[in-house]
Design an enzyme around this catalytic site. Structure first.
Site, PDB file in Angstrom:
ATOM      1  N   CYS A 137      33.057  39.434  94.109  1.00  0.00           N
ATOM      2  CA  CYS A 137      33.767  40.315  93.170  1.00  0.00           C
ATOM      3  C   CYS A 137      34.938  40.989  93.870  1.00  0.00           C
ATOM      4  O   CYS A 137      34.743  41.870  94.717  1.00  0.00           O
ATOM      5  CB  CYS A 137      32.820  41.378  92.627  1.00  0.00           C
ATOM      6  SG  CYS A 137      31.294  40.716  91.907  1.00  0.00           S
ATOM      7  N   VAL A 138      36.144  40.575  93.516  1.00  0.00           N
ATOM      8  CA  VAL A 138      37.327  41.206  94.088  1.00  0.00           C
ATOM      9  C   VAL A 138      38.301  41.646  93.004  1.00  0.00           C
ATOM     10  O   VAL A 138      38.807  42.753  93.037  1.00  0.00           O
ATOM     11  CB  VAL A 138      38.027  40.279  95.124  1.00  0.00           C
ATOM     12  CG1 VAL A 138      38.404  38.951  94.509  1.00  0.00           C
ATOM     13  CG2 VAL A 138      39.249  40.965  95.716  1.00  0.00           C
ATOM     14  N   ALA A 143      44.069  44.862  89.057  1.00  0.00           N
ATOM     15  CA  ALA A 143      44.323  44.261  90.370  1.00  0.00           C
ATOM     16  C   ALA A 143      43.806  42.833  90.355  1.00  0.00           C
ATOM     17  O   ALA A 143      42.659  42.578  90.712  1.00  0.00           O
ATOM     18  CB  ALA A 143      43.656  45.073  91.483  1.00  0.00           C
ATOM     19  N   SER A 145      46.188  39.400  90.989  1.00  0.00           N
ATOM     20  CA  SER A 145      46.896  38.793  92.112  1.00  0.00           C
ATOM     21  C   SER A 145      47.183  39.814  93.209  1.00  0.00           C
ATOM     22  O   SER A 145      47.202  39.480  94.392  1.00  0.00           O
ATOM     23  CB  SER A 145      48.209  38.175  91.624  1.00  0.00           C
ATOM     24  OG  SER A 145      47.968  37.125  90.707  1.00  0.00           O
ATOM     25  N   GLN A 308      54.366  -0.373  78.240  1.00  0.00           N
ATOM     26  CA  GLN A 308      54.870   0.161  79.502  1.00  0.00           C
ATOM     27  C   GLN A 308      54.745   1.680  79.582  1.00  0.00           C
ATOM     28  O   GLN A 308      54.426   2.232  80.649  1.00  0.00           O
ATOM     29  CB  GLN A 308      56.334  -0.255  79.672  1.00  0.00           C
ATOM     30  CG  GLN A 308      56.860  -0.046  81.081  1.00  0.00           C
ATOM     31  CD  GLN A 308      58.274  -0.573  81.226  1.00  0.00           C
ATOM     32  OE1 GLN A 308      59.237   0.135  80.927  1.00  0.00           O
ATOM     33  NE2 GLN A 308      58.406  -1.813  81.674  1.00  0.00           N
ATOM     34  N   GLN A 366      47.266  12.809  75.492  1.00  0.00           N
ATOM     35  CA  GLN A 366      48.359  12.084  74.851  1.00  0.00           C
ATOM     36  C   GLN A 366      48.044  10.594  74.730  1.00  0.00           C
ATOM     37  O   GLN A 366      48.335   9.963  73.706  1.00  0.00           O
ATOM     38  CB  GLN A 366      49.658  12.285  75.649  1.00  0.00           C
ATOM     39  CG  GLN A 366      50.913  11.864  74.924  1.00  0.00           C
ATOM     40  CD  GLN A 366      51.256  12.808  73.779  1.00  0.00           C
ATOM     41  OE1 GLN A 366      50.788  13.946  73.743  1.00  0.00           O
ATOM     42  NE2 GLN A 366      52.049  12.332  72.830  1.00  0.00           N
ATOM     43  N   GLY A 369      45.718  10.043  71.980  1.00  0.00           N
ATOM     44  CA  GLY A 369      46.268  10.399  70.672  1.00  0.00           C
ATOM     45  C   GLY A 369      45.389  11.407  69.956  1.00  0.00           C
ATOM     46  O   GLY A 369      44.866  12.352  70.560  1.00  0.00           O
ATOM     47  N   GLU A 393      41.937  32.563  91.827  1.00  0.00           N
ATOM     48  CA  GLU A 393      42.107  32.487  93.285  1.00  0.00           C
ATOM     49  C   GLU A 393      43.578  32.361  93.672  1.00  0.00           C
ATOM     50  O   GLU A 393      43.941  31.642  94.587  1.00  0.00           O
ATOM     51  CB  GLU A 393      41.284  31.334  93.864  1.00  0.00           C
ATOM     52  CG  GLU A 393      39.809  31.630  93.846  1.00  0.00           C
ATOM     53  CD  GLU A 393      39.070  30.995  94.996  1.00  0.00           C
ATOM     54  OE1 GLU A 393      39.574  31.040  96.139  1.00  0.00           O
ATOM     55  OE2 GLU A 393      37.990  30.468  94.757  1.00  0.00           O
ATOM     56  N   SER A 396      49.594  30.066  90.279  1.00  0.00           N
ATOM     57  CA  SER A 396      50.591  29.147  90.849  1.00  0.00           C
ATOM     58  C   SER A 396      51.784  29.920  91.390  1.00  0.00           C
ATOM     59  O   SER A 396      52.364  29.552  92.423  1.00  0.00           O
ATOM     60  CB  SER A 396      51.053  28.155  89.784  1.00  0.00           C
ATOM     61  OG  SER A 396      50.022  27.243  89.457  1.00  0.00           O
TER      62      SER A 396
END
Length: 413
Positions: A137-138, A143, A145, A308, A366, A369, A393, A396
């Site tokens: 637990c952080v 708080a 990031s 393709q 995709q 479909g 964690e 990005s």
């Protein structure tokens, strides 16, 4: 022309897995294929901890102190990411329910003494007959990031040799249901992240309560909840690393001496490549399902893989997954060898794998479909599960910040 033979050099570097690593990989894959996958949709819908599956993992020796010790003992550092990739290939929600405890173990390992490791890690797992889980637990409501701004406080009662903790933790995997909670708290707020320490909260401790369980977009078989600490008293021995080392570290920080990394970041650095391997498992599962589907799905008289656009999408998926795996393996190997992360290799591995997982699962939808958008097919669940890997964690954006600071030497904000 010289007739003197040139000295021959040899290298121990290899991407070939050992027999033991292949055996473990195949063992975990079999469990993921035969036990985890058949149960995945049910537990995702129920949004409950899959205790029967955890117990099955404990029965075969996949869940427990001995298993984790074996995986971490690998001198190459690759066994842990291999295990996680295979397990999360089966299902990420159940995979997190099984492996979420390792984050608490990483917290104990990175900050605790050898005696604390031996005392608390087995209690995180319980027994084969009665498995338990651990929680790290952080994060807090204000708080996430920015772990330097934690408001949870730990004060030392010298007369009783006890620590008193007050505060709230958010987004805790296994929060409130764990037998062992590892809590990162501030002991000297004026020092910011350098004034933090990690504590073990034993099962049944008064003052620790679970908040409302979080209903999540993905990883729904993994329990997530807030944890409240209200005058939560624990013995002095529950401070990971011990009071003497903490006092020494705080004294250096107050003098302005450069200190070691704070408690939360120590744990994240240990765990980030492993988290990346979990994202890899999801991405690979989606790619393999889409590949098989494209060979069987017929449109306009031919399998859609003969188009393709579909074939190239699958080629890109394979390439990106393999590239991410190499980053994960490199960071895992460096961490195990004690190599310094000069360019934030751990953050690179987690960033790349997490974004590949989101991208690859979207490509899989995709390719399928309309079928891919329904819960009749697993890629919809995989896509939901993948998204968290660009958030928890370290988002990005935070990973890019860490990497940018490492390569530039500039305190970029």
């Amino acid at each position: 022309m010289s007739t003197t033979a040139e000295p021959q050099t040899t290298s121990t570097f290899s991407l070939e897995l050992s027999d033991d690593q292949r055996d473990i990989r195949d063992w975990v894959h079999g469990f993921a294929e035969n036990v985890v996958r058949p149960a995945a949709a049910e537990w995702d819908e129920r949004e409950e901890t899959p205790w029967p599956v955890i117990q099955e993992a404990a029965k075969i020796g996949l869940y427990g102190f001995e298993a984790i010790a074996q995986f971490w003992a690998d001198e190459t550092g690759l066994t842990m990411p291999i295990v996680n990739e295979e397990l999360f290939w089966g299902d990420a929600g159940i995979g997190m329910a099984i492996m979420g405890t390792t984050l608490a173990v990483a917290g104990i390992y990175s900050s605790g003494t050898p005696d604390q490791l031996l005392e608390w890690v087995p209690q995180c797992y319980g027994t084969e007959a009665e498995p338990k889980v651990g929680a790290f637990c952080v994060s807090e409501p204000d708080a996430g990031s920015d772990v330097s701004s934690l408001r949870t406080r730990a004060k030392y009662d010298e007369a009783k040799d006890e620590w008193v903790l007050n505060g709230q933790k958010a987004w805790a995997t296994n929060g409130g249901i764990a037998s062992v909670h590892v809590i990162v708290a501030s002991v000297d707020p004026e020092l910011g992240s350098r004034g933090q320490a990690a504590f073990v909260i034993p099962e049944g401790t008064s003052g620790l309560e679970m908040g409302t369980k979080v209903k999540k977009h993905g990883l729904r078989a993994s329990h997530t909840a807030d944890v409240f600490l209200d005058d939560c008293r624990i013995p002095g021995s529950c401070l990971l690393g011990g009071k003497e080392k903490l006092d020494e570290r705080l004294a250096r920080a107050r003098e302005g001496t450069r200190a070691k990394r704070q408690a939360a970041m120590q744990t994240f650095e240990v765990s980030r490549p492993t988290v990346g391997s979990q994202a890899l498992g999801i991405a690979r599962a989606a790619y393999e399902f889409a590949l098989d589907y494209s060979k069987e799905r017929v449109q306009f008289g031919k399998a859609i893989i003969e188009n393709q656009a579909i074939a190239f999408a699958l080629a890109d998926m394979k390439m990106e997954i393999d590239a991410a795996r190499l980053l994960v393996w490199r960071a895992s190997w460096m961490g195990r060898q004690g190599k310094q992360f000069t360019a934030a290799e751990g953050s690179m591995s987690k960033l790349k794998a997490g974004e590949v997982a989101v991208w690859a699962t979207e490509r899989a939808i995709q390719i399928l479909g309309g079928n891919g958008y329904t819960r009749e097919y697993p890629v919809e669940r995989m896509h939901r599960d993948a998204k968290i890997y660009t958030i928890f964690e370290g988002t990005s954006e935070i990973q890019r910040l860490v990497i940018a600071r490492a390569i530039s030497g500039v305190q970029i904000r």
